[in-house]
Design a protein around this motif. Structure first.
Motif, PDB file in Angstrom:
ATOM      1  N   SER A 166      51.707  61.914  -3.090  1.00  0.00           N
ATOM      2  CA  SER A 166      51.110  61.671  -1.777  1.00  0.00           C
ATOM      3  C   SER A 166      50.817  62.978  -1.075  1.00  0.00           C
ATOM      4  O   SER A 166      51.283  64.045  -1.474  1.00  0.00           O
ATOM      5  CB  SER A 166      52.054  60.820  -0.915  1.00  0.00           C
ATOM      6  N   THR A 215      48.701  57.965  -2.117  1.00  0.00           N
ATOM      7  CA  THR A 215      49.220  57.627  -0.792  1.00  0.00           C
ATOM      8  C   THR A 215      48.909  58.745   0.186  1.00  0.00           C
ATOM      9  O   THR A 215      48.987  59.928  -0.157  1.00  0.00           O
ATOM     10  CB  THR A 215      50.744  57.400  -0.847  1.00  0.00           C
ATOM     11  N   SER A 254      50.286  59.745   4.076  1.00  0.00           N
ATOM     12  CA  SER A 254      51.288  59.443   5.090  1.00  0.00           C
ATOM     13  C   SER A 254      50.999  60.277   6.333  1.00  0.00           C
ATOM     14  O   SER A 254      50.842  61.499   6.246  1.00  0.00           O
ATOM     15  CB  SER A 254      52.688  59.750   4.555  1.00  0.00           C
ATOM     16  N   SER A 260      39.432  57.293  -5.224  1.00  0.00           N
ATOM     17  CA  SER A 260      40.590  57.069  -4.361  1.00  0.00           C
ATOM     18  C   SER A 260      40.396  55.927  -3.380  1.00  0.00           C
ATOM     19  O   SER A 260      41.044  55.891  -2.331  1.00  0.00           O
ATOM     20  CB  SER A 260      40.915  58.368  -3.592  1.00  0.00           C
ATOM     21  N   ASP A 280      41.414  53.006  -3.666  1.00  0.00           N
ATOM     22  CA  ASP A 280      42.592  52.134  -3.645  1.00  0.00           C
ATOM     23  C   ASP A 280      43.803  52.827  -3.017  1.00  0.00           C
ATOM     24  O   ASP A 280      44.945  52.439  -3.242  1.00  0.00           O
ATOM     25  CB  ASP A 280      42.949  51.683  -5.063  1.00  0.00           C
ATOM     26  N   VAL A 281      43.556  53.844  -2.200  1.00  0.00           N
ATOM     27  CA  VAL A 281      44.633  54.608  -1.597  1.00  0.00           C
ATOM     28  C   VAL A 281      45.397  53.762  -0.576  1.00  0.00           C
ATOM     29  O   VAL A 281      44.833  52.859   0.052  1.00  0.00           O
ATOM     30  CB  VAL A 281      44.069  55.883  -0.926  1.00  0.00           C
ATOM     31  N   GLU A 282      46.684  54.060  -0.411  1.00  0.00           N
ATOM     32  CA  GLU A 282      47.511  53.422   0.611  1.00  0.00           C
ATOM     33  C   GLU A 282      47.768  54.421   1.734  1.00  0.00           C
ATOM     34  O   GLU A 282      48.247  55.533   1.484  1.00  0.00           O
ATOM     35  CB  GLU A 282      48.842  52.952   0.016  1.00  0.00           C
ATOM     36  N   ILE A 283      47.459  54.025   2.977  1.00  0.00           N
ATOM     37  CA  ILE A 283      47.614  54.898   4.140  1.00  0.00           C
ATOM     38  C   ILE A 283      48.726  54.330   5.013  1.00  0.00           C
ATOM     39  O   ILE A 283      48.640  53.194   5.470  1.00  0.00           O
ATOM     40  CB  ILE A 283      46.296  55.018   4.922  1.00  0.00           C
ATOM     41  N   VAL A 284      49.766  55.127   5.238  1.00  0.00           N
ATOM     42  CA  VAL A 284      50.908  54.729   6.051  1.00  0.00           C
ATOM     43  C   VAL A 284      50.941  55.638   7.282  1.00  0.00           C
ATOM     44  O   VAL A 284      50.999  56.868   7.148  1.00  0.00           O
ATOM     45  CB  VAL A 284      52.231  54.851   5.266  1.00  0.00           C
TER      46      VAL A 284
END
Length: 506
Positions: free
Chosen positions: A418, A437, A439, A454, A456-460
């Motif tokens: 990440s 990811t 963050s 990218s 399918d990236v996860e953003i937190v």
């Protein structure tokens, strides 16, 4: 291969027979000499790699590039090259033994495993040539060294890309085991402890070798032997590095890496000051005995203490109870403001260094040419308290962290885990390859430019504002989407609380 060797022997024998009857009627010693020569030819033919006998002939086509993924590279010879250097001979033994066993088992399995094995063989052959060069040459400059390492790095990249392009293969776990551990060949650029790095890469691939063992141990024992051969190959590579290149690749010749560094220009430091002479003759062991005798007096030890008179007692003399006035904070002191993210004077000198697996970039101001290259996959790039600066990370690293940075930008190729933004203001990032990811924590103003790989990236995000994600379009432009900052929570009796983002339509 033995059959081909016999055919060659037969043709040589017939040729000698046709030359004339005189050779056939020669002395017994000439016949024995001829037989010995033929036996040596047979032995050399049998020592050729068995892979060449099992590899089908490719149709006539233009020569592929060294990193082509559609057609495997031609199988390079595994024959040892005579040398008087112990390091070169040790690596040749590695190629002749563990590598040959791995290649033979890969050809028995066939399919994608055999194709990837050809790429692995090419990578080891490229490194063998590099080690031979190091045994005859002084350590080159960093630019020349990177150019010499290009063939090996291209083969490593080809192995990893072949795995990514064949995710639907039934041997995906086999391909992943090699792809995750093949960076062990990068030990030539690791110092001062390359052997532990090889072990770390070997451990990284054992996750997938264990999967192969689980899936195939009851079906085909060849796959079990294949896993053992690959793990043994990297274990022997670690032992080789520990024996011949303990603190890094050893270069030969004048000015090599093993030469001692020159003395500093300022000369040697002055000797430490001489301790003053102390006379210990006046000390006596009886002093310690006198101390213990005083302690052992018991109650008599308090006989010399002064007695507390009534005028010294606070319960009989109220004036003794008045102590100093308690401390009161002045109103002019006020409250100090809380520190702002990225604030603070940059009074410390800028830092750009590598500490083990971590790249430290600190207190940079107005520097747009920060570049991290030649990093390993397990490295982390940490950027702290930088202003008006831009960072470029080349290659594939584990992660990137921006802490307390203001008006900074980072561009990188690929990340394993990440990228994190903490206590930042007005920062930007752009990924050219893959990032799993993103963050964002306590950050105001964050622009995220994604790549097609990218999506399918996860953003937190938490405690942050002004966050935008820019998604690429087919024409090269970007579509901007804002990350919600405001949420609405309602009570849902069966499920508890339900929270939904609030869209800003103003």
């Amino acid at each position: 291969m033995k059959k081909d060797g016999l055919v060659c022997l037969k043709s040589v024998y017939n040729c000698n027979e046709v030359e004339g009857t005189a050779a056939a009627q020669g002395s017994a010693s000439d016949l024995e000499t001829l037989i010995e020569r033929l036996e040596r030819v047979t032995s050399r033919l049998e020592r050729l790699p068995l892979l060449r006998a099992h590899t089908p002939a490719a149709p006539h086509s233009p020569a592929p590039s060294p990193v082509s993924l559609n057609t495997p590279p031609p199988q390079e010879s595994l024959e040892p090259i005579p040398s008087d250097n112990m390091s070169v001979n040790g690596y040749q033994d590695l190629v002749q033994g563990p590598l040959r066993a791995y290649l033979q088992l890969s050809q028995q399995i066939g399919g994608d495993v055999a194709t990837q094995a050809n790429l692995v063989n090419a990578a080891f052959q490229a490194q063998s040539r590099y080690i031979q060069l190091a045994a005859t040459k002084a350590k080159p400059s960093q630019a020349e060294e990177m150019q010499l390492l290009t063939p090996t790095s291209e083969q490593i990249s080809a192995i990893q890309q072949y795995r990514e392009k064949n995710r639907a293969s039934q041997f995906f776990n086999h391909l992943s085991a090699i792809s995750e551990s093949i960076p062990a060949l990068g030990w030539v650029a690791v110092a001062p402890a390359p052997a532990p790095y090889v072990k770390e890469m070997n451990d990284a691939g054992q996750f997938y070798t264990n999967r192969v063992l689980k899936d195939w141990k009851e079906k085909d024992k060849t796959h079990v032997e294949w896993c053992r051969a690959w793990v043994q190959l990297l274990s022997d590579l670690q032992a080789y590095v520990k024996q011949f290149h303990t603190t890094g690749l050893v270069w030969s010749g004048k000015g090599s890496a093993g030469a001692p560094p020159p003395p500093p220009p300022g000369g040697l430091p002055p000797p430490p000051p001489v301790l003053p002479d102390v006379d210990f003759s006046n000390l006596s062991l009886d002093d310690r005995s006198a101390l213990f005798a005083e302690i052992n007096r018991g109650e008599a030890i308090t006989s010399s203490l002064r007695k507390v008179t009534p005028d010294m007692q606070t319960h009989k003399n109220p004036t003794l109870r008045q102590g100093p006035a308690p401390f009161k904070a002045t109103s002019a002191a006020g409250h100090k403001p809380l520190p702002q993210p990225g604030a603070g004077q940059l009074d410390k000198p800028p830092v750009f260094t590598r500490d083990g697996k971590k790249w430290l970039i600190e207190y940079q101001k107005g520097n747009s040419n920060l570049v991290v290259e030649n990093a390993d996959m397990n490295n982390v790039v940490y950027m702290f308290r930088c202003r008006d600066s831009a960072l470029t990370v080349r290659g594939k690293v584990n992660g990137v962290v921006l802490d307390s940075c203001t008006k900074c930008a980072v561009v990188f190729d690929n990340l394993v885990s990440s990228i994190e933004f903490v206590n930042c203001q007005s920062v930007q990032m752009q990924v050219l390859g893959k990032v799993p990811t993103v963050s964002i924590d306590k950050t105001d103003g964050c622009q995220i430019y994604l790549s097609p790989e990218s999506l399918d990236v996860e953003i937190v995000s938490s405690k942050s504002s002004e966050m935008n994600v820019l998604i690429p379009k087919a024409n090269g432009d970007y579509t901007e989407h804002a990350i919600p900052e405001q949420f609405k929570t309602v009570l849902n009796k069966p499920a508890g609380l339900t929270t939904t983002p609030v869209e800003n339509k103003g």
